[in-house]
Scaffold this active site. Sequence first.
Site, PDB file in Angstrom:
ATOM      1  N   TYR A 104      -1.776 -10.764 -12.945  1.00  0.00           N
ATOM      2  CA  TYR A 104      -2.555  -9.725 -13.621  1.00  0.00           C
ATOM      3  C   TYR A 104      -4.029  -9.963 -13.360  1.00  0.00           C
ATOM      4  O   TYR A 104      -4.522 -11.066 -13.548  1.00  0.00           O
ATOM      5  CB  TYR A 104      -2.289  -9.726 -15.130  1.00  0.00           C
ATOM      6  CG  TYR A 104      -1.701  -8.411 -15.566  1.00  0.00           C
ATOM      7  CD1 TYR A 104      -2.464  -7.245 -15.461  1.00  0.00           C
ATOM      8  CD2 TYR A 104      -0.398  -8.305 -16.029  1.00  0.00           C
ATOM      9  CE1 TYR A 104      -1.930  -6.008 -15.807  1.00  0.00           C
ATOM     10  CE2 TYR A 104       0.139  -7.082 -16.374  1.00  0.00           C
ATOM     11  CZ  TYR A 104      -0.626  -5.933 -16.262  1.00  0.00           C
ATOM     12  OH  TYR A 104      -0.091  -4.726 -16.596  1.00  0.00           O
TER      13      TYR A 104
ATOM     14  N   GLU B 287      -6.781  -7.421 -14.175  1.00  0.00           N
ATOM     15  CA  GLU B 287      -7.603  -6.279 -14.618  1.00  0.00           C
ATOM     16  C   GLU B 287      -9.074  -6.623 -14.509  1.00  0.00           C
ATOM     17  O   GLU B 287      -9.502  -7.712 -14.907  1.00  0.00           O
ATOM     18  CB  GLU B 287      -7.266  -5.923 -16.066  1.00  0.00           C
ATOM     19  CG  GLU B 287      -6.020  -5.068 -16.171  1.00  0.00           C
ATOM     20  CD  GLU B 287      -5.707  -4.687 -17.605  1.00  0.00           C
ATOM     21  OE1 GLU B 287      -6.150  -5.401 -18.521  1.00  0.00           O
ATOM     22  OE2 GLU B 287      -5.019  -3.683 -17.797  1.00  0.00           O
TER      23      GLU B 287
ATOM     24  N   ASP C  83     -11.966  13.042   2.383  1.00  0.00           N
ATOM     25  CA  ASP C  83     -10.661  12.404   2.190  1.00  0.00           C
ATOM     26  C   ASP C  83     -10.075  12.183   3.580  1.00  0.00           C
ATOM     27  O   ASP C  83      -9.511  13.087   4.175  1.00  0.00           O
ATOM     28  CB  ASP C  83      -9.775  13.335   1.343  1.00  0.00           C
ATOM     29  CG  ASP C  83      -8.376  12.778   1.156  1.00  0.00           C
ATOM     30  OD1 ASP C  83      -8.047  11.737   1.762  1.00  0.00           O
ATOM     31  OD2 ASP C  83      -7.604  13.406   0.408  1.00  0.00           O
TER      32      ASP C  83
ATOM     33  N   THR D 186      -6.079   6.829   2.224  1.00  0.00           N
ATOM     34  CA  THR D 186      -4.877   6.024   2.026  1.00  0.00           C
ATOM     35  C   THR D 186      -4.972   4.886   3.035  1.00  0.00           C
ATOM     36  O   THR D 186      -5.793   4.928   3.957  1.00  0.00           O
ATOM     37  CB  THR D 186      -3.580   6.797   2.324  1.00  0.00           C
ATOM     38  OG1 THR D 186      -3.606   7.206   3.693  1.00  0.00           O
ATOM     39  CG2 THR D 186      -3.438   8.027   1.442  1.00  0.00           C
TER      40      THR D 186
ATOM     41  N   LYS E 200      -1.302   5.381   6.464  1.00  0.00           N
ATOM     42  CA  LYS E 200      -1.016   6.396   7.491  1.00  0.00           C
ATOM     43  C   LYS E 200      -1.487   5.845   8.836  1.00  0.00           C
ATOM     44  O   LYS E 200      -0.968   4.826   9.273  1.00  0.00           O
ATOM     45  CB  LYS E 200      -1.633   7.719   7.066  1.00  0.00           C
ATOM     46  CG  LYS E 200      -0.977   8.223   5.755  1.00  0.00           C
ATOM     47  CD  LYS E 200      -1.535   9.516   5.216  1.00  0.00           C
ATOM     48  CE  LYS E 200      -0.860   9.847   3.885  1.00  0.00           C
ATOM     49  NZ  LYS E 200      -1.436  11.049   3.239  1.00  0.00           N
TER      50      LYS E 200
ATOM     51  N   ARG F 220       1.239   0.873   1.539  1.00  0.00           N
ATOM     52  CA  ARG F 220       0.835   2.031   0.744  1.00  0.00           C
ATOM     53  C   ARG F 220      -0.316   1.607  -0.156  1.00  0.00           C
ATOM     54  O   ARG F 220      -0.284   0.535  -0.761  1.00  0.00           O
ATOM     55  CB  ARG F 220       1.984   2.529  -0.136  1.00  0.00           C
ATOM     56  CG  ARG F 220       3.315   2.632   0.538  1.00  0.00           C
ATOM     57  CD  ARG F 220       4.259   3.509  -0.247  1.00  0.00           C
ATOM     58  NE  ARG F 220       3.895   4.883  -0.010  1.00  0.00           N
ATOM     59  CZ  ARG F 220       4.184   5.547   1.106  1.00  0.00           C
ATOM     60  NH1 ARG F 220       4.847   4.969   2.080  1.00  0.00           N
ATOM     61  NH2 ARG F 220       3.807   6.792   1.261  1.00  0.00           N
TER      62      ARG F 220
HETATM   63  C1  LIG Z   1      -1.458  11.537   2.011  1.00  0.00           C
HETATM   64  C2  LIG Z   1      -2.684  12.140   1.465  1.00  0.00           C
HETATM   65  C3  LIG Z   1      -3.127  11.866   0.162  1.00  0.00           C
HETATM   66  C4  LIG Z   1      -2.321  11.159  -0.884  1.00  0.00           C
HETATM   67  O1  LIG Z   1      -1.775  10.011  -0.626  1.00  0.00           O
HETATM   68  P1  LIG Z   1      -0.597   9.357  -1.505  1.00  0.00           P
HETATM   69  O2  LIG Z   1      -0.745   7.947  -1.114  1.00  0.00           O
HETATM   70  O3  LIG Z   1       0.653  10.012  -1.082  1.00  0.00           O
HETATM   71  O4  LIG Z   1      -0.913   9.586  -2.950  1.00  0.00           O
HETATM   72  C5  LIG Z   1      -4.349  12.388  -0.221  1.00  0.00           C
HETATM   73  N1  LIG Z   1      -5.076  13.145   0.607  1.00  0.00           N
HETATM   74  C6  LIG Z   1      -4.669  13.450   1.842  1.00  0.00           C
HETATM   75  C7  LIG Z   1      -5.536  14.315   2.714  1.00  0.00           C
HETATM   76  C8  LIG Z   1      -3.465  12.983   2.304  1.00  0.00           C
HETATM   77  O5  LIG Z   1      -3.042  13.321   3.527  1.00  0.00           O
END
Ligand SMILES: *Cc1c(COP(=O)(O)O)cnc(C)c1O
Length: 404
Positions: free
Chosen positions: A46, A48, A196, A222, A225, A231
């Site tokens: 933990y 926090e 993003d 993220t 990807k 993740r």
């Molecule tokens: C995949 C994605 C997210 C969210 O990701 P998660 O890990 O699935 O919550 C946010 N914004 C964009 C543009 C994405 O492609």
Amino acid sequence: MKDKQITKLLKAEKKRQHEAINLIASENYVSDDVLAALGSEATNKYAEGYPGKRYYAGNEIVDQIENLAIERALKLFKLNSKKWGVNVQPLSGSPANIAVYQALVKPGAKIMGMHLAHGGHLTHGHAVSFSGKFWKQVAYTVDKKTEKLDYDALMKLAKREKPAIIVAGYTAYSRKINWKKMREIAESVNAYLLVDMAHIAGLVAAGAHPAPFKHAHVVTTTTHKTLRGPRGGMIFARKDIFVKKKLKSGKIKEESLFDLIQKSVFPGMQGGPHMNQIAGIAVALGEADTVKFRKYTEQIVKNTKALASELKKLGWRIISGGTDNHVFLMDVWNDGDGITGKQASDKLEAEGIILNMNTIPYDTRTPFNPSGLRLGCAAETTRGKKERDMVKLAGRINTILRAE
Ligand SMILES: *Cc1c(COP(=O)(O)O)cnc(C)c1O
């Protein structure tokens, strides 16, 4: 592992992943080192708070893990630690975006984000998401003719709607994004620019897509990807841009965008960070900071272009006519002359090719059975595929889709 049922299922999933051809644009295969970090004892801790400022004892080692992740993230994206801070605790991409809105956008104010059906993400203000319930979405679209961003149209929309924040960066957009233009649009209405880069982070890290940092106030991503980590999520925010707040005492308090983000993630939204995940992110960031990874991302783009152009030659309509990155959309419905996205995805799955059905811009069908497919090459490139493999794969896809 002693649990027989889970062992059996994990083995089966490993086999499935091994045997299938994976064209899901948001997936990838992590290294054994990332897996080892995820499966480590760091999950027991933990923590926090933030390094040096925790609410539990015993954090001297996980502090070093988190600091290493922070250091590597800033180095990978070539950021000056006086200008930028990074929070590596978001549990995934969606909570990262919500944390940004919570920090910077008053409840009920407007988020200008890409329409879901045009390639935006649910967390860019869609009504079914928290981001569309607590805030109000101003949805923008791609241009009907070019199927690309139309920055003049975006400028007009922003001036009319006066959003508090503009989100750029998408889940199904195959073209380069002009961050400078996006900032100009945001600037013209005094809005924040949130980039993003969830999908393209790996390409950005390695220079295969222009970096947004010169123009964005805040950047979310993220880590799982194209960046090829576990993740997770990260939020980069400016430390040298301040927001003034009037306290009850009448005094003015100045906080940087990064300070606001830190508070918004913890204690604003999350509890204990997932330290095993943060260790895995640190490993992936180290792996991404190599020539090998740069070559990998260059190969992703080459492979994606090869797959798209071969499918085009075979008579399929590629949205916007092609791709600059790791993903593209293909129209399989063809105004009713073809098959639906669901039928196409099912046919391919039966032959071991895994991808997702997707709406295309101005789709006349529904998200549950849309007109298109989304194809991405990051995962298959990790497995060593080259352009010639993509040409062959396009042939297979064509044959499967055209079979009665
Ligand atoms: C995949 C994605 C997210 C969210 O990701 P998660 O890990 O699935 O919550 C946010 N914004 C964009 C543009 C994405 O492609």
